[in-house]
Design an enzyme around this catalytic site. Sequence first.
Site, PDB file in Angstrom:
ATOM      1  N   GLY A  99       0.800  -1.233   0.000  1.00 44.83           N
ATOM      2  CA  GLY A  99       0.000   0.000   0.000  1.00 44.83           C
ATOM      3  C   GLY A  99       0.826   1.274   0.000  1.00 44.83           C
ATOM      4  CD  GLU A 140       1.172  -0.627  -5.125  1.00 43.40           C
ATOM      5  OE1 GLU A 140       0.070  -0.088  -4.908  1.00 43.40           O
ATOM      6  OE2 GLU A 140       1.324  -1.848  -5.162  1.00 43.40           O
ATOM      7  CE1 TYR A 262      -8.083  -5.300  -7.652  1.00 45.50           C
ATOM      8  CE2 TYR A 262      -9.601  -3.454  -7.469  1.00 45.50           C
ATOM      9  CZ  TYR A 262      -8.333  -3.944  -7.729  1.00 45.50           C
ATOM     10  OH  TYR A 262      -7.329  -3.076  -8.085  1.00 45.50           O
ATOM     11  CD1 TRP A 350      -5.518  -6.975  -5.719  1.00 42.38           C
ATOM     12  CD2 TRP A 350      -3.462  -7.642  -5.120  1.00 42.38           C
ATOM     13  NE1 TRP A 350      -5.428  -6.837  -4.353  1.00 42.38           N
ATOM     14  CE2 TRP A 350      -4.169  -7.228  -3.966  1.00 42.38           C
ATOM     15  CE3 TRP A 350      -2.134  -8.104  -4.990  1.00 42.38           C
ATOM     16  CZ2 TRP A 350      -3.597  -7.270  -2.692  1.00 42.38           C
ATOM     17  CZ3 TRP A 350      -1.578  -8.137  -3.714  1.00 42.38           C
ATOM     18  CH2 TRP A 350      -2.313  -7.716  -2.580  1.00 42.38           C
TER      19      TRP A 350
END
Length: 370
Positions: A99, A140, A262, A350
């Site tokens: 993250g 990231e 997702y 992912w």
Amino acid sequence: MASKTLPYLFSTLLFLLQLQFSAGQTEVKAAYWFPGTGLSVSSIDSTLFTHLFCAFADLDQTIYQVTISASNSAQFSTFTQTVQQKNPSVKTLLSIGGGDAVAPTFASMAGQASTRKSFIDSSIQLARANNFHGLDLDWEYPSTATEFTNLGLLLNEWRAAVANEATSSGNTPLLLVAAFFYSSNYYGLSYPIQAITNSLDWVNVMAYDFTSPFSWSTAPNLTGAPAALYNPTSQVSGDSGIAAWIQAGVSAKKLVLGVPFYGYAWRLVNANDNGIFAPANGAALSDAITYNEIKDFIAQNSDTTTVYNSTFVTNYCYSGTTWIGYDDTQSISTKVTYAKGKGLLGYFAWQVGQDKDFVLSQTASSAWGA
Ligand SMILES: *[C@@H]1O[C@H](CO)[C@@H](O)[C@H](O)[C@H]1NC(C)=O
Ligand SMILES: *[C@@H]1O[C@H](CO)[C@@H](O)[C@H](O)[C@H]1NC(C)=O
């Protein structure tokens, strides 16, 4: 004399170094696995993959060593052994970071030779101690020109250390991979192309999260294709990103296309205005929605309309004022076929715990072929 021989020797060495690590991978059919999303390591159908990423190892904020948290240590240390029970040839990589909260720590670490060395040495030690075949950097994102330059230094020093370790241990060199932005151009800043070419086995291209109902999106109140392969209305798409990477000089054979398992759910302003770019009042849910949950939503709401839009290469569905943009089997197979057709090294997802009974994993594997 020396001035002529040395550069020659140096480039020969670089060439040999590259040969040593580029010989192995002919294709990548991969997914990340993330703990705590309902799928145990032993339940992963590893026969559908050539590589599995175990996410995430952490980066210590003061000494810049890579660590595995106590709560993850049992699952991570047996990850390779467990996934190889169903597929002895599957390769595993330990992913570091994740993250955006870790980004400042990555930036400080990469800013100095001594802290880069702590990171590099501890990562290699940790990968070997836990039987991983490789390492994956998930920073990231670097966000200044200096940070991108430092990323290049980090990759080159990491590759040299990985090569040294292989020579001294007699083991196959660890794989070295990084997950990068969908494009080689990050809001006007360029990734360090030469270092990527020289030092990484491949790049995981994160071709998703282009739009959402959340505040980080440029148009949260318009429905959209969160991971469009094509976008006739903007430059933000998987295809534009892949083209940018290749144009910048990274070989297609080092690019692995990312697909999401997702999607995102918007709240429509008007249930009857329900296409792509329909007006919305923000999010219908507080977070992303997994493919597994989307399939449950469709099953539980019998009035749900499902659509595949081949212009964008996205699926979406709606019921009442709930509108969900996501990738179903059509989007996934079109993207994987695209990746193969473009001569890319492969694809990654992912993440596997969000799949429904391995339907998307199976679809991707079949679309790529044996
Ligand atoms: C996909 O959606 C866009 C935006 O609504 C529309 O213009 C286009 O015709 C759709 N493509 C197909 C194949 O239906
Ligand atoms: C999107 O809609 C929500 C709910 O109506 C509103 O609170 C928010 O300010 C809107 N965002 C933008 C960028 O217009």
